[in-house]
Design an enzyme around this catalytic site. Structure first.
Site, PDB file in Angstrom:
ATOM      1  N   GLU A 225       0.819  -1.215   0.000  1.00 27.50           N
ATOM      2  CA  GLU A 225       0.000   0.000   0.000  1.00 27.50           C
ATOM      3  C   GLU A 225       0.852   1.265   0.000  1.00 27.50           C
ATOM      4  O   GLU A 225       0.372   2.338  -0.388  1.00 27.50           O
ATOM      5  CB  GLU A 225      -0.936   0.019   1.220  1.00 27.50           C
ATOM      6  CG  GLU A 225      -2.005  -1.043   1.187  1.00 27.50           C
ATOM      7  CD  GLU A 225      -3.061  -0.815   2.267  1.00 27.50           C
ATOM      8  OE1 GLU A 225      -2.787  -1.172   3.427  1.00 27.50           O
ATOM      9  OE2 GLU A 225      -4.130  -0.270   1.936  1.00 27.50           O
TER      10      GLU A 225
ATOM     11  N   TYR B 181     -15.323  27.217   1.362  1.00 23.63           N
ATOM     12  CA  TYR B 181     -15.170  25.758   1.200  1.00 23.63           C
ATOM     13  C   TYR B 181     -14.250  25.408   0.040  1.00 23.63           C
ATOM     14  O   TYR B 181     -13.618  24.356   0.040  1.00 23.63           O
ATOM     15  CB  TYR B 181     -16.528  25.035   1.084  1.00 23.63           C
ATOM     16  CG  TYR B 181     -17.508  25.614   0.091  1.00 23.63           C
ATOM     17  CD1 TYR B 181     -17.321  25.465  -1.275  1.00 23.63           C
ATOM     18  CD2 TYR B 181     -18.632  26.292   0.542  1.00 23.63           C
ATOM     19  CE1 TYR B 181     -18.228  25.979  -2.185  1.00 23.63           C
ATOM     20  CE2 TYR B 181     -19.548  26.814  -0.354  1.00 23.63           C
ATOM     21  CZ  TYR B 181     -19.347  26.659  -1.722  1.00 23.63           C
ATOM     22  OH  TYR B 181     -20.240  27.178  -2.602  1.00 23.63           O
TER      23      TYR B 181
ATOM     24  N   VAL C  86      -5.905   5.610   8.541  1.00 22.38           N
ATOM     25  CA  VAL C  86      -6.880   6.668   8.246  1.00 22.38           C
ATOM     26  C   VAL C  86      -7.066   7.570   9.468  1.00 22.38           C
ATOM     27  O   VAL C  86      -7.407   8.751   9.330  1.00 22.38           O
ATOM     28  CB  VAL C  86      -8.236   6.088   7.781  1.00 22.38           C
ATOM     29  CG1 VAL C  86      -8.115   5.472   6.404  1.00 22.38           C
ATOM     30  CG2 VAL C  86      -8.802   5.098   8.776  1.00 22.38           C
ATOM     31  N   GLU C  87      -6.829   7.017  10.650  1.00 22.78           N
ATOM     32  CA  GLU C  87      -6.939   7.824  11.873  1.00 22.78           C
ATOM     33  C   GLU C  87      -5.963   9.007  11.838  1.00 22.78           C
ATOM     34  O   GLU C  87      -6.311  10.135  12.218  1.00 22.78           O
ATOM     35  CB  GLU C  87      -6.624   6.963  13.107  1.00 22.78           C
ATOM     36  CG  GLU C  87      -7.720   6.002  13.523  1.00 22.78           C
ATOM     37  CD  GLU C  87      -7.694   4.653  12.806  1.00 22.78           C
ATOM     38  OE1 GLU C  87      -7.039   4.537  11.737  1.00 22.78           O
ATOM     39  OE2 GLU C  87      -8.339   3.719  13.301  1.00 22.78           O
TER      40      GLU C  87
ATOM     41  N   LYS D  45     -12.116   5.250   3.182  1.00 22.72           N
ATOM     42  CA  LYS D  45     -11.123   4.591   2.310  1.00 22.72           C
ATOM     43  C   LYS D  45     -11.885   3.562   1.481  1.00 22.72           C
ATOM     44  O   LYS D  45     -11.863   2.358   1.759  1.00 22.72           O
ATOM     45  CB  LYS D  45     -10.027   3.952   3.169  1.00 22.72           C
ATOM     46  CG  LYS D  45      -8.845   3.439   2.376  1.00 22.72           C
ATOM     47  CD  LYS D  45      -7.756   2.927   3.305  1.00 22.72           C
ATOM     48  CE  LYS D  45      -6.652   2.241   2.530  1.00 22.72           C
ATOM     49  NZ  LYS D  45      -5.634   1.648   3.429  1.00 22.72           N
TER      50      LYS D  45
HETATM   51  N1  LIG Z   1      -8.739   1.309  12.170  1.00 24.12           N
HETATM   52  C1  LIG Z   1      -8.055   1.002  11.047  1.00 24.12           C
HETATM   53  N2  LIG Z   1      -8.022  -0.261  10.598  1.00 24.12           N
HETATM   54  C2  LIG Z   1      -7.346  -0.556   9.480  1.00 24.12           C
HETATM   55  C3  LIG Z   1      -6.678   0.420   8.755  1.00 24.12           C
HETATM   56  C4  LIG Z   1      -6.732   1.756   9.231  1.00 24.12           C
HETATM   57  O1  LIG Z   1      -6.169   2.712   8.637  1.00 24.12           O
HETATM   58  N3  LIG Z   1      -7.427   2.006  10.370  1.00 24.12           N
HETATM   59  N4  LIG Z   1      -6.024   0.097   7.600  1.00 24.12           N
HETATM   60  C5  LIG Z   1      -6.006  -1.135   7.127  1.00 24.12           C
HETATM   61  C6  LIG Z   1      -5.367  -1.474   5.829  1.00 24.12           C
HETATM   62  O2  LIG Z   1      -4.484  -0.478   5.384  1.00 24.12           O
HETATM   63  C7  LIG Z   1      -6.484  -1.728   4.815  1.00 24.12           C
HETATM   64  O3  LIG Z   1      -7.159  -0.504   4.532  1.00 24.12           O
HETATM   65  C8  LIG Z   1      -5.971  -2.295   3.510  1.00 24.12           C
HETATM   66  O4  LIG Z   1      -6.450  -3.565   3.332  1.00 24.12           O
HETATM   67  C9  LIG Z   1      -6.650  -2.255   7.848  1.00 24.12           C
HETATM   68  N5  LIG Z   1      -7.317  -1.844   9.042  1.00 24.12           N
END
Ligand SMILES: Nc1nc2c(c(=O)[nH]1)N=C([C@H](O)[C@@H](O)CO)CN2
Length: 123
Positions: A23, A55, A74-75, A100
């Site tokens: 990734e 905006y 993503v957090e 995502k």
């Molecule tokens: N809480 C999260 N869980 C997961 C994340 C994330 O960013 N926050 N990311 C992944 C992997 O990157 C997924 O998106 C790719 O398969 C898994 N869990």
């Protein structure tokens, strides 16, 4: 008390994001939905963009930031975007959804929703 909201939904940005090595080698789309607390009264009175939370400017700033980052979670992306919105655009409260899309097989939308307030500086 009433709260006005300026919103920006469905902002799609390509970025490097993910916990796996593969990734970190590719671009993936994230979709941002933002709800930003602001008082629209002055802008409505003057009809001037200078009095409004723009905006388009928020969109431009986030596109520039997110497209240049390389986070795993993503957090982290959500937290940093919320900080930019509060600090640089003087937003007192923001709700931010980072989607995502397609990240999980057989799921459509996946991600986080956070709410943050601007840090008040003591004078
Ligand atoms: N809480 C999260 N869980 C997961 C994340 C994330 O960013 N926050 N990311 C992944 C992997 O990157 C997924 O998106 C790719 O398969 C898994 N869990």
């Amino acid at each position: 008390m009433q709260t006005d909201i300026v919103f920006l939904h469905g902002l799609r940005i390509e970025t490097v994001i993910g916990i796996y090595d593969w990734e970190q080698e590719i671009l993936q789309p994230v979709i941002l939905d933002l709800d930003m607390a602001t008082d629209v009264a002055q802008a409505a009175l003057t009809d001037h963009i200078a009095d409004a939370l723009d905006y388009k400017a928020v969109s431009k700033r986030l596109k520039q930031f997110v497209s240049e980052t390389r986070f795993q979670l993503v957090e982290t992306l959500a937290e940093q975007c919320a900080r930019i919105i509060c600090d640089e655009f003087n937003v007192s409260w923001v709700r931010l959804r980072v989607n995502k899309i397609g990240a999980v097989t057989d799921a459509g939308d996946v991600g986080v929703i956070i709410e943050r307030v601007r840090n008040k500086t003591l004078t």
